[in-house]
Each structure stands twice: as C-alpha cells, then as structure tokens.
Enzyme design. Structure first.
Site, PDB file in Angstrom:
ATOM      1  N   ASP A  67       0.822  -1.309   0.157  1.00  0.00           N
ATOM      2  CA  ASP A  67      -0.159  -0.029  -0.034  1.00  0.00           C
ATOM      3  C   ASP A  67       0.837   1.303   0.070  1.00  0.00           C
ATOM      4  OD1 ASP A  67      -2.537   1.315   0.081  1.00  0.00           O
ATOM      5  OD2 ASP A  67      -2.175   1.612   2.283  1.00  0.00           O
TER       6      ASP A  67
ATOM      7  N   ASN B 279     -10.177   0.271   0.280  1.00  0.00           N
ATOM      8  CA  ASN B 279      -9.090   0.467   1.172  1.00  0.00           C
ATOM      9  C   ASN B 279      -9.460   0.876   2.518  1.00  0.00           C
ATOM     10  OD1 ASN B 279      -7.543  -0.171  -0.853  1.00  0.00           O
ATOM     11  ND2 ASN B 279      -5.980   1.416  -0.362  1.00  0.00           N
TER      12      ASN B 279
HETATM   13  P1  13P Z   1      -8.586   5.032   6.025  1.00  0.00           P
HETATM   14  O1  13P Z   1      -7.574   5.627   6.855  1.00  0.00           O
HETATM   15  O2  13P Z   1      -9.667   5.834   5.741  1.00  0.00           O
HETATM   16  O3  13P Z   1      -8.951   3.441   6.584  1.00  0.00           O
HETATM   17  O4  13P Z   1      -8.107   4.800   4.410  1.00  0.00           O
HETATM   18  C1  13P Z   1      -6.976   3.653   4.186  1.00  0.00           C
HETATM   19  C2  13P Z   1      -6.347   3.861   2.803  1.00  0.00           C
HETATM   20  O5  13P Z   1      -6.525   4.331   1.955  1.00  0.00           O
HETATM   21  C3  13P Z   1      -4.777   3.109   2.856  1.00  0.00           C
HETATM   22  O6  13P Z   1      -4.436   3.029   1.582  1.00  0.00           O
HETATM   23 ZN    ZN Z   2      -4.641   5.150   0.916  1.00  0.00          ZN
HETATM   24 NA    NA Z   3      -3.283   0.578  -2.278  1.00  0.00          NA
END
Ligand code: 13P
Ligand code: ZN
Ligand code: NA
Length: 317
Positions: A82, A263
């Site tokens: 991520d 996400n």
């Molecule tokens: P949140 O902080 O809203 O859970 O978003 C997580 C996210 O986009 C991780 O890439």
């Molecule tokens: Zn994010």
């Molecule tokens: Na991602």
C-alpha cells in the site's frame, strides 16, 4: 491461495462487487483479516505499508506475513504493497513475494507536494515495467487523496481527479488499478463536520469509469469512523477528536458506480484499540497476553467481516 490483484478485481468487475483491502500492521491483524475472509467465504486483499510494523526487520515481517496468508489455502488473497513511494519500495515487496504493489507517485518523494503529471507517469511506468515482467499487478494514484493520521480535511481543501487526465494516465502507464481522488481522506481524523457526505462525488466515479472500462478503480481513505469505537476509546483514557468518515451506504453507492477495491485501515485500527482499552479497563488483573490480544482480534474480525458483507464480496470465494 495467493493470487494477483488483477485476478481478484477481474472477478469483482464481473460480479459487480468490491474487494476490501485491509491494512495490517502486525501478524495478529493479518490473522484477523484472514479469519474474517475464511468465515465469510470472501476474496480479500491484505495490504502493508513500508515502514509500518513493530518488528526489527521489514523482510522478516513481510516473509512471515506471506506465510500466514498461504496458511489459509481456502481464501483467495492478494498480498499488496500500500502506498509504495519509490521503485525501491516496490522492488523489495516483489522480492518478498507480494502479488501486487501500489506506486503512489502523486507526491514528490519525501515531501507533501503534489508531483507533476509527467513525473507521476514516469515513476509509475517504471514500476509497471518491473512488476508486469514478474506477473505482479500495479495500482497507481492520480490526484492526491488528502489527509494524514493527524490532520483533518476540509471540503474546500479537497483535490478531485480529472477524468480526462485519468484516461491519459492509464494509457501512458499501463497500471491495472487506479486510485482516484473522489472526495475521501486518510486517517482517523477525517472530516470535522457531518457534511462530509457532500464530499464523495459519485458522478465523478461514473465519469472516470466510463472512460476507463478496463481499469479497476480504487477508493482510498474510506473508513467510516464508527462513533461507538471512538466513544469506547474516549471513555477509557483516549482523547480522539470528533470526526466523520464515509458511511457504509456511500461506499455501497461507490461500488455500484464502478469502485472495485476499497481500502480500510483506520476502522480496523479503531476497533482494535477500542477492544484493548475496554478490556484493560474492565479487567485490571489479567496480564495474560492471549486474553488481551484475543479481545482485539475478536473486535477486528467482526469489523472486517461486516465490511465484506457491505462490499458484496462475502460468499464470492
Ligand atoms: P482509511 O485511513 O480511511 O482507513 O484509508 C486507508 C487507506 O486508504 C490505505 O491506503
Ligand atoms: Zn490510501
Ligand atoms: Na493501495
């Protein structure tokens, strides 16, 4: 079974649902996500951010994480990096056996400044070249999804993705999936007023999707910030400010409009901390970690399972 992001999202596109991408910061949280997926018979994406883990070594953590996922053979799962910031981040994740990486070149490395379109394209295309040769999927980001752990977003401060530019970005980079800025914000402090509902532009999702029929769209910063979890945290020594997230019904609309990956980090972390604080406050004697961590696991499994039902991925695997 470990599969690519592309594989999971192609199934989601055909079925008209979204797959949850749940951030995990340690092996216990990964266990919670995989247990929820097994219970719900749901495909799932487990995602980790470089540098976010309590262990001494990143490669140790990532390899153990991959082993944990493989130990649930009945669950179709993608292991995803991520918000990779550099080609090097992505290369390390691929070396550790990730099946998918996000290159977030939407900011100049090491700063908060938005990067130029050509710079974002060049950095993203370099990751696509490396990853696709090795059968690994790639997510890119255009526009910047606002917010950070400690800062809230204002409706006026949001930057939205431009559909024309999104089409050009995909054409030039070849990404499998695209994170689009459509009015959401990262972290536990999101919008300070309930009119955050006005921020999410469902029509914009539809416009982008119509130009990109073969690209999987991703919604970041989509936690709901359940008031119950915030109340428990604050009733047991915490001090989180009031904040409004993205309601489950809004996410369902986003899925209907073409979002295929959603996400979630913050909501999982909130219920984790709420369960820990509640348990430690209610039981001042127990020091057995299996009991204390067990409470946090239970809270997170329930939260993730609920999201799988809301996103429509439950029962699809
Ligand atoms: P949140 O902080 O809203 O859970 O978003 C997580 C996210 O986009 C991780 O890439
Ligand atoms: Zn994010
Ligand atoms: Na991602």
């Amino acid at each position: 079974t470990l599969v690519t992001l592309h594989h999971l999202l192609a199934q989601a596109e055909a079925g008209g649902y979204a797959v949850g991408a749940f951030n995990v910061s340690d092996l216990n949280q990964a266990y919670a996500v995989m247990t929820a997926a097994k219970q719900q018979k749901s495909p799932v994406i487990v995602q980790a951010i470089a540098g976010v883990h309590p262990y001494e070594s990143e490669s140790w953590w990532w390899r153990r994480l991959r082993e944990l996922l493989v130990s649930f053979p009945e669950v179709e799962v993608a292991l995803h990096l991520d918000h990779g910031r550099t080609l090097e981040d992505c290369r390390r994740a691929i070396d550790a056996g990730f099946t998918s990486v996000m290159i977030d070149a939407s900011r100049v490395v090491g700063t908060d400044e938005p990067s130029s379109f050509p710079d974002n394209v060049a950095r993203t295309a370099a990751v696509v070249k490396l990853a696709h040769e090795l059968g690994v999927s790639v997510e890119g980001e255009l526009g910047t999804v606002g917010g950070a752990e400690a800062t809230g977003a204002t409706l006026e401060g949001l930057i939205y993705a431009d559909p024309e530019q999104a089409a050009e970005f995909v054409e030039l980079t070849g990404v499998d999936a695209l994170a689009v800025a459509v009015g959401t914000s990262h972290g536990s402090v999101k919008f300070t007023t309930p009119d955050a509902k006005a921020a999410l532009k469902i029509d914009l999702i539809k416009q982008i999707k119509s130009r990109l029929p073969n690209t999987f769209l991703v919604l970041h910063g989509s936690s709901s910030i359940p008031a119950a979890a915030v109340e428990i945290i604050n009733a047991n020594g915490g001090n989180l400010p009031a904040s409004y997230g993205i309601a489950p019904a809004q996410k369902a609309q986003a899925v209907q409009s073409g979002i295929r990956k959603i996400n979630q980090g913050t909501d999982s972390h909130l219920v984790w901390v709420a369960a820990l604080r509640q348990h430690l406050a209610d039981d001042p004697i127990t020091v057995e970690p299996s009991v204390i961590i067990g409470a946090a696991l239970t809270g997170m499994i329930e939260m993730v399972a609920m999201r799988m039902r809301e996103f429509g991925s439950a029962g699809r695997s």
